[in-house]
Motif scaffolding. Sequence first.
Motif, short mmCIF file in Angstrom:
data_model
loop_
_atom_site.label_atom_id
_atom_site.label_comp_id
_atom_site.label_asym_id
_atom_site.label_seq_id
_atom_site.Cartn_x
_atom_site.Cartn_y
_atom_site.Cartn_z
N PHE A 25 5.56 41.77 16.69
CA PHE A 25 3.64 41.94 17.68
C PHE A 25 3.19 42.53 16.83
O PHE A 25 2.96 43.14 16.63
CB PHE A 25 4.07 42.17 18.75
CG PHE A 25 4.44 43.15 18.83
CD1 PHE A 25 4.33 44.47 19.13
CD2 PHE A 25 6.73 43.38 19.68
CE1 PHE A 25 4.84 45.91 19.95
CE2 PHE A 25 7.10 44.21 20.22
CZ PHE A 25 6.18 45.25 20.08
N SER A 31 0.84 39.92 25.54
CA SER A 31 2.25 40.47 25.34
C SER A 31 3.20 38.57 25.69
O SER A 31 3.01 37.94 26.78
CB SER A 31 2.78 41.07 25.98
OG SER A 31 2.36 41.08 27.75
N ARG A 32 4.16 38.56 24.65
CA ARG A 32 4.62 37.20 25.14
C ARG A 32 5.90 37.09 25.17
O ARG A 32 6.81 36.46 26.15
CB ARG A 32 4.60 36.49 23.89
CG ARG A 32 3.57 35.82 23.19
CD ARG A 32 3.80 35.68 21.84
NE ARG A 32 4.72 34.63 22.25
CZ ARG A 32 5.71 34.94 20.47
NH1 ARG A 32 6.19 35.04 19.78
NH2 ARG A 32 7.06 33.91 21.06
N GLY A 66 8.02 46.73 23.53
CA GLY A 66 7.37 45.39 23.66
C GLY A 66 7.81 45.56 25.74
O GLY A 66 6.68 44.90 26.02
N ALA A 69 4.36 46.63 27.94
CA ALA A 69 3.01 45.95 27.23
C ALA A 69 3.47 44.40 29.12
O ALA A 69 3.01 43.76 29.19
CB ALA A 69 2.99 44.75 25.97
N SER A 70 4.65 44.12 28.11
CA SER A 70 5.54 43.18 28.86
C SER A 70 6.20 42.58 30.41
O SER A 70 5.17 41.95 30.91
CB SER A 70 6.83 42.30 28.65
OG SER A 70 6.92 41.65 26.94
N TYR A 76 -0.18 44.18 23.40
CA TYR A 76 0.84 44.90 23.34
C TYR A 76 -0.34 46.15 22.53
O TYR A 76 -1.05 46.40 21.89
CB TYR A 76 2.11 44.44 21.73
CG TYR A 76 2.24 43.43 22.27
CD1 TYR A 76 3.97 43.67 23.21
CD2 TYR A 76 2.66 42.17 22.08
CE1 TYR A 76 4.62 42.94 23.47
CE2 TYR A 76 3.30 40.95 22.59
CZ TYR A 76 4.41 41.71 23.09
OH TYR A 76 5.35 40.73 22.90
N ARG A 93 8.59 36.70 28.59
CA ARG A 93 8.08 37.21 29.72
C ARG A 93 8.92 37.05 31.19
O ARG A 93 8.85 37.89 31.79
CB ARG A 93 6.55 37.72 29.51
CG ARG A 93 6.20 38.35 30.73
CD ARG A 93 4.37 39.09 30.53
NE ARG A 93 4.04 39.86 31.20
CZ ARG A 93 3.92 39.67 32.80
NH1 ARG A 93 4.54 38.25 33.34
NH2 ARG A 93 3.40 40.12 33.82
#
Length: 127
Positions: A25, A31-32, A66, A69-70, A76, A93
């Motif tokens: 990322f 964020s994924r 991550g 952020a998630s 991110y 997420r």
Amino acid sequence: MSADATRSFDEIKQQSVLGKGTLLFAEGRPSRGVYLLCEGRAKLSICAESGKRLLLRVAGPGEVLGLGASLSGEAYEVTAELLDTAQVVFVKRKDLIKFLRDNPAICMEVVRRLSDNLHGAYERVRS
């Protein structure tokens, strides 16, 4: 984790082997989800005001990348790039949030890890 939690986690994880140089990322991107390093290392870096990339640290097996952020739904904060061929688990997420709601003990472990990350950042700034 309990057997039920392990089964639930197995249902939401996506496991893969990724090559050296793969970007997991990028800083500033939405964020994924989170990445769990099972094998291999990842370089965590940020962009300085000058435009130069600054190495924050190298993450190793067992680390979750991550996560902050998630959980916050923010972008991110860093860029994560693999230094080796690595075995990586990815969890979306929305699946992570549901999993943590359904497993409060694991949710508390995540809180502990986030706290450890924060204290580690304080120590790196001090030194």
